[in-house]
Motif scaffolding. Sequence first.
Motif, PDB file in Angstrom:
ATOM      1  N   ALA A 161       0.830  -1.213   0.000  1.00 31.18           N
ATOM      2  CA  ALA A 161       0.000   0.000   0.000  1.00 31.18           C
ATOM      3  C   ALA A 161       0.863   1.261   0.000  1.00 31.18           C
ATOM      4  O   ALA A 161       0.602   2.202  -0.769  1.00 31.18           O
ATOM      5  N   LEU A 162       1.879   1.301   0.849  1.00 35.19           N
ATOM      6  CA  LEU A 162       2.710   2.503   0.921  1.00 35.19           C
ATOM      7  C   LEU A 162       3.531   2.687  -0.350  1.00 35.19           C
ATOM      8  O   LEU A 162       3.733   3.816  -0.807  1.00 35.19           O
ATOM      9  N   GLN A 163       4.005   1.585  -0.938  1.00 30.64           N
ATOM     10  CA  GLN A 163       4.720   1.703  -2.204  1.00 30.64           C
ATOM     11  C   GLN A 163       3.783   2.191  -3.307  1.00 30.64           C
ATOM     12  O   GLN A 163       4.142   3.054  -4.115  1.00 30.64           O
ATOM     13  N   GLY A 164       2.566   1.648  -3.329  1.00 34.19           N
ATOM     14  CA  GLY A 164       1.598   2.087  -4.325  1.00 34.19           C
ATOM     15  C   GLY A 164       1.204   3.537  -4.138  1.00 34.19           C
ATOM     16  O   GLY A 164       1.066   4.289  -5.111  1.00 34.19           O
ATOM     17  N   TYR A 177      -7.287   6.416  -2.268  1.00 34.88           N
ATOM     18  CA  TYR A 177      -7.245   5.593  -3.478  1.00 34.88           C
ATOM     19  C   TYR A 177      -6.409   4.342  -3.283  1.00 34.88           C
ATOM     20  O   TYR A 177      -6.740   3.283  -3.831  1.00 34.88           O
ATOM     21  N   VAL A 178      -5.340   4.428  -2.524  1.00 32.76           N
ATOM     22  CA  VAL A 178      -4.450   3.271  -2.381  1.00 32.76           C
ATOM     23  C   VAL A 178      -4.574   2.627  -0.998  1.00 32.76           C
ATOM     24  O   VAL A 178      -5.098   1.523  -0.858  1.00 32.76           O
ATOM     25  N   SER A 179      -4.097   3.295   0.034  1.00 33.15           N
ATOM     26  CA  SER A 179      -4.020   2.663   1.350  1.00 33.15           C
ATOM     27  C   SER A 179      -5.394   2.335   1.929  1.00 33.15           C
ATOM     28  O   SER A 179      -5.588   1.274   2.531  1.00 33.15           O
ATOM     29  N   TYR A 180      -6.367   3.228   1.766  1.00 31.97           N
ATOM     30  CA  TYR A 180      -7.701   2.971   2.313  1.00 31.97           C
ATOM     31  C   TYR A 180      -8.342   1.763   1.637  1.00 31.97           C
ATOM     32  O   TYR A 180      -8.863   0.860   2.314  1.00 31.97           O
ATOM     33  N   PHE A 181      -8.306   1.720   0.313  1.00 37.17           N
ATOM     34  CA  PHE A 181      -8.909   0.594  -0.399  1.00 37.17           C
ATOM     35  C   PHE A 181      -8.191  -0.716  -0.095  1.00 37.17           C
ATOM     36  O   PHE A 181      -8.823  -1.753   0.129  1.00 37.17           O
ATOM     37  N   LEU A 182      -6.856  -0.702  -0.087  1.00 43.26           N
ATOM     38  CA  LEU A 182      -6.121  -1.937   0.195  1.00 43.26           C
ATOM     39  C   LEU A 182      -6.285  -2.362   1.647  1.00 43.26           C
ATOM     40  O   LEU A 182      -6.110  -3.543   1.976  1.00 43.26           O
ATOM     41  N   PRO A 198     -12.532  -3.767  -6.094  1.00 42.27           N
ATOM     42  CA  PRO A 198     -13.264  -4.960  -5.634  1.00 42.27           C
ATOM     43  C   PRO A 198     -13.094  -5.265  -4.145  1.00 42.27           C
ATOM     44  O   PRO A 198     -13.943  -5.949  -3.575  1.00 42.27           O
ATOM     45  N   SER A 199     -12.009  -4.782  -3.515  1.00 45.49           N
ATOM     46  CA  SER A 199     -11.745  -5.143  -2.114  1.00 45.49           C
ATOM     47  C   SER A 199     -12.874  -4.719  -1.176  1.00 45.49           C
ATOM     48  O   SER A 199     -13.387  -5.556  -0.413  1.00 45.49           O
TER      49      SER A 199
END
Length: 266
Positions: free
Chosen positions: A36-39, A116-121, A253-254
């Motif tokens: 998540a942090l890399q994304g 967009y990234v960390s919350y969804f993942l 989808p997560s």
Amino acid sequence: MPSKRVFTALVGLPLFILLIFRGSSSLFFFSVLIVALQGQNELYHLLESGEERLQKFLGLLMGALLLIGFYTEDGRLVAATISLFLILILIFRTFSMRDVAQAAKEIGVTFFGLFYVSYFLGYLILIRGQEHGRSWIFFLFLVVWAGDTGAYYLGSRFGKHKLFRKISPKKTWEGAVGGLICSLMASAAGRYFFFPEYDLNHMVILGGGLGLIGQIGDLAESLLKRSAGFKDSGAVFPGHGGVLDRFDSILFPSPVLYYSVLLGVY
């Protein structure tokens, strides 16, 4: 000779399967945290132009706190992190002494990256904590990545009609339909091996829906890359691009799967 894309899959898939079915909950959490942090960092670099300066360190720090909130299932920590993040962005930008012309965009992009990234993942962590969580995680990746693979190879072989030329010139309707069919087939296989007690039709509909939403998520990331003038978000995975390129179809989808499991909609 197999492509870099195939080699990466041959190496990565066994490790991924071991992580899901043999890894502890803490190991899974740290894996999601790193991804998540890399994304999120890749997204910041994509959207930061020469005139803009995003609060990247603050965004990544808040991303880590947010994921800790998901892992501990502490809704108060999640809410506090989001509130604190917005307050700190505004404070730091207000006293930065930089040109105010880009302030609103910098604040918006920095805040957007967290969601967009960390919350969804973060929903992957919540899914992992549910009953049969390991199997649900595998089911999610199975149907979404089967759709990705089918869309890529079938689109390359049979694609003629462009899907959204301005967003992603190589994506075709044939690839999208082929990807959906592969997701449906994968959901039937996933139901057979992991959820034989559940109704086949319901599981196929769920898997097909996740695959379709995954394709939309892939298009959404293509939109962001196209607007920033990049083809890939990074080069972490040979033949696949960056972390965001590999996990973009998992983002949407997560939460859909989590609430489906939580509410018993399958």
